[in-house]
Design a protein around this motif. Sequence first.
Motif, PDB file in Angstrom:
ATOM      1  N   UNK A 242      33.038 -17.157 -75.286  1.00 31.10           N
ATOM      2  CA  UNK A 242      33.056 -17.969 -74.070  1.00 31.10           C
ATOM      3  C   UNK A 242      31.601 -18.154 -73.605  1.00 31.10           C
ATOM      4  N   UNK A 243      31.031 -19.307 -73.935  1.00 36.41           N
ATOM      5  CA  UNK A 243      29.611 -19.527 -73.668  1.00 36.41           C
ATOM      6  C   UNK A 243      29.288 -19.495 -72.187  1.00 36.41           C
ATOM      7  N   UNK A 244      30.073 -20.156 -71.373  1.00 38.82           N
ATOM      8  CA  UNK A 244      29.791 -20.197 -69.938  1.00 38.82           C
ATOM      9  C   UNK A 244      29.790 -18.783 -69.355  1.00 38.82           C
ATOM     10  N   UNK A 245      30.794 -17.993 -69.717  1.00 36.62           N
ATOM     11  CA  UNK A 245      30.883 -16.630 -69.183  1.00 36.62           C
ATOM     12  C   UNK A 245      29.766 -15.749 -69.719  1.00 36.62           C
ATOM     13  N   UNK A 246      29.434 -15.873 -71.005  1.00 38.33           N
ATOM     14  CA  UNK A 246      28.375 -15.041 -71.559  1.00 38.33           C
ATOM     15  C   UNK A 246      27.032 -15.349 -70.900  1.00 38.33           C
ATOM     16  N   UNK A 247      26.767 -16.604 -70.650  1.00 40.07           N
ATOM     17  CA  UNK A 247      25.523 -16.943 -69.954  1.00 40.07           C
ATOM     18  C   UNK A 247      25.494 -16.318 -68.552  1.00 40.07           C
ATOM     19  N   UNK A 248      26.633 -16.315 -67.887  1.00 41.18           N
ATOM     20  CA  UNK A 248      26.703 -15.723 -66.552  1.00 41.18           C
ATOM     21  C   UNK A 248      26.462 -14.212 -66.619  1.00 41.18           C
ATOM     22  N   UNK A 249      26.999 -13.570 -67.655  1.00 39.72           N
ATOM     23  CA  UNK A 249      26.796 -12.128 -67.834  1.00 39.72           C
ATOM     24  C   UNK A 249      25.318 -11.818 -68.065  1.00 39.72           C
ATOM     25  N   UNK A 250      24.666 -12.583 -68.935  1.00 35.06           N
ATOM     26  CA  UNK A 250      23.246 -12.350 -69.224  1.00 35.06           C
ATOM     27  C   UNK A 250      22.408 -12.509 -67.957  1.00 35.06           C
ATOM     28  N   UNK A 251      22.703 -13.534 -67.161  1.00 34.54           N
ATOM     29  CA  UNK A 251      21.958 -13.733 -65.916  1.00 34.54           C
ATOM     30  C   UNK A 251      22.207 -12.564 -64.950  1.00 34.54           C
ATOM     31  N   UNK A 252      23.447 -12.118 -64.874  1.00 36.03           N
ATOM     32  CA  UNK A 252      23.816 -10.980 -64.026  1.00 36.03           C
ATOM     33  C   UNK A 252      22.996  -9.745 -64.410  1.00 36.03           C
ATOM     34  N   UNK A 253      22.853  -9.501 -65.687  1.00 30.26           N
ATOM     35  CA  UNK A 253      22.113  -8.327 -66.150  1.00 30.26           C
ATOM     36  C   UNK A 253      20.622  -8.460 -65.856  1.00 30.26           C
ATOM     37  N   UNK A 254      20.047  -9.578 -66.229  1.00 30.30           N
ATOM     38  CA  UNK A 254      18.603  -9.762 -66.055  1.00 30.30           C
ATOM     39  C   UNK A 254      18.240  -9.828 -64.573  1.00 30.30           C
ATOM     40  N   UNK A 255      19.039 -10.536 -63.790  1.00 27.90           N
ATOM     41  CA  UNK A 255      18.732 -10.655 -62.359  1.00 27.90           C
ATOM     42  C   UNK A 255      18.820  -9.315 -61.635  1.00 27.90           C
ATOM     43  N   UNK A 256      19.574  -8.377 -62.192  1.00 24.62           N
ATOM     44  CA  UNK A 256      19.695  -7.054 -61.584  1.00 24.62           C
ATOM     45  C   UNK A 256      18.748  -6.032 -62.198  1.00 24.62           C
ATOM     46  N   UNK A 257      17.792  -6.500 -63.014  1.00 24.57           N
ATOM     47  CA  UNK A 257      16.667  -5.657 -63.375  1.00 24.57           C
ATOM     48  C   UNK A 257      16.770  -4.841 -64.636  1.00 24.57           C
ATOM     49  N   UNK A 258      17.720  -5.134 -65.540  1.00 23.54           N
ATOM     50  CA  UNK A 258      17.802  -4.338 -66.765  1.00 23.54           C
ATOM     51  C   UNK A 258      16.530  -4.517 -67.587  1.00 23.54           C
ATOM     52  N   UNK A 259      16.270  -3.559 -68.455  1.00 22.88           N
ATOM     53  CA  UNK A 259      15.023  -3.518 -69.216  1.00 22.88           C
ATOM     54  C   UNK A 259      15.177  -4.006 -70.649  1.00 22.88           C
ATOM     55  N   UNK A 260      16.396  -4.305 -71.053  1.00 25.90           N
ATOM     56  CA  UNK A 260      16.667  -4.798 -72.400  1.00 25.90           C
ATOM     57  C   UNK A 260      18.128  -5.145 -72.542  1.00 25.90           C
ATOM     58  N   UNK A 261      18.465  -5.767 -73.657  1.00 25.05           N
ATOM     59  CA  UNK A 261      19.844  -6.143 -73.956  1.00 25.05           C
ATOM     60  C   UNK A 261      20.205  -5.603 -75.334  1.00 25.05           C
ATOM     61  N   UNK A 262      21.389  -5.015 -75.431  1.00 24.62           N
ATOM     62  CA  UNK A 262      21.927  -4.568 -76.716  1.00 24.62           C
ATOM     63  C   UNK A 262      23.116  -5.474 -77.022  1.00 24.62           C
ATOM     64  N   UNK A 263      22.876  -6.469 -77.855  1.00 28.19           N
ATOM     65  CA  UNK A 263      23.926  -7.400 -78.253  1.00 28.19           C
ATOM     66  C   UNK A 263      24.748  -6.788 -79.379  1.00 28.19           C
ATOM     67  N   UNK A 264      26.034  -7.086 -79.389  1.00 25.37           N
ATOM     68  CA  UNK A 264      26.939  -6.685 -80.459  1.00 25.37           C
ATOM     69  C   UNK A 264      26.982  -5.171 -80.671  1.00 25.37           C
ATOM     70  N   UNK A 265      27.190  -4.473 -79.573  1.00 27.40           N
ATOM     71  CA  UNK A 265      27.460  -3.049 -79.649  1.00 27.40           C
ATOM     72  C   UNK A 265      28.953  -2.778 -79.631  1.00 27.40           C
TER      73      UNK A 265
END
Length: 307
Positions: free
Chosen positions: A24-47
């Motif tokens: 779900x592209x729209x939802x995944x983009x929203x999730x990524x923004x949620x994470x980055x906007x809240x200050x995470x230091x990295x992303x672990x894709x496909x865990x």
Amino acid sequence: MSALKLHGIVPPVVTPLTPDYQVDEVSLRKVIRHLIDNGVHGLFLLGSTSEVVFLNAKQRADAIRIALDEANGAVPAVCGVMDPTTDRVIENARQAKELGVDGLVVTSQFYPRTSQNETIVHFSMIREAVDLPIVAYDIPVCTQLKLSRETLMSMYEQKLICGLKDSSGDDGNMRMVMKDFEDKPDFSILTGSETTVDYALLGGAHGNVPGLGNVDPAGYVRLYEAAQRGDWDAARAEQERLIRVFQIVFQGVPHTSPNASGVGGFKTAMHLMGLISHRHMSRPNQLIPDAGVEKIRQILTETGLLH
């Protein structure tokens, strides 16, 4: 091997799915923004939280492409390439590199029973085939093999790995691994636990890979920042609040498997919070039942995540 030193909060990104089980592209983009906007230091894709082993090559590629495009280089992004056999992991790793990830996350083989020595060979073959930094992922509940301290040090000395994600649940052994690597500033150790992050950071861990960080990234960032400034009372208080939030992972059992209850708990919470459009998981995992959904709603409300 190019340098990669992960630190801080690096959530394993949930993979939202459409009703026909595509990313779900729209939802995944929203999730990524949620994470980055809240200050995470990295992303672990496909865990594991991303349901990686359920996804085919197209779904994996879509998840990587969309997430990297939305993140736009804001934080480092590593990618799980887990599969039962070495050659299939190499195929996944080549795909991930072509799409632009900063590093790979690799477990030992699973399904075929393996050994510590074969695990080192497994990592060396992947490293030789794909020129990207590798983070070792210790998750024996899924692989049936615990990465030994000796194996980790051997792989580090052979320049096969640059870090460890420890989801073994063996906190005593992890503490000894942190001691083993205390004079290795180019090696990062991250705990996969949601509930003992304050302990791990006090012991010398460099960060955390929390599935619950998809739901409450800001809470985990606050915990990490409190630890960094040595305010262990604040870190403990934040950890205890997150433990209350973590109760969402138990609301599917016995209707679902523990795995589906965990990922389903995250997805249900994110659906209630308006982050994703659908809360189902890959087949055959079952939805959290209605009573569990209401309990998750109550937990989110009580902990200040849902108003």
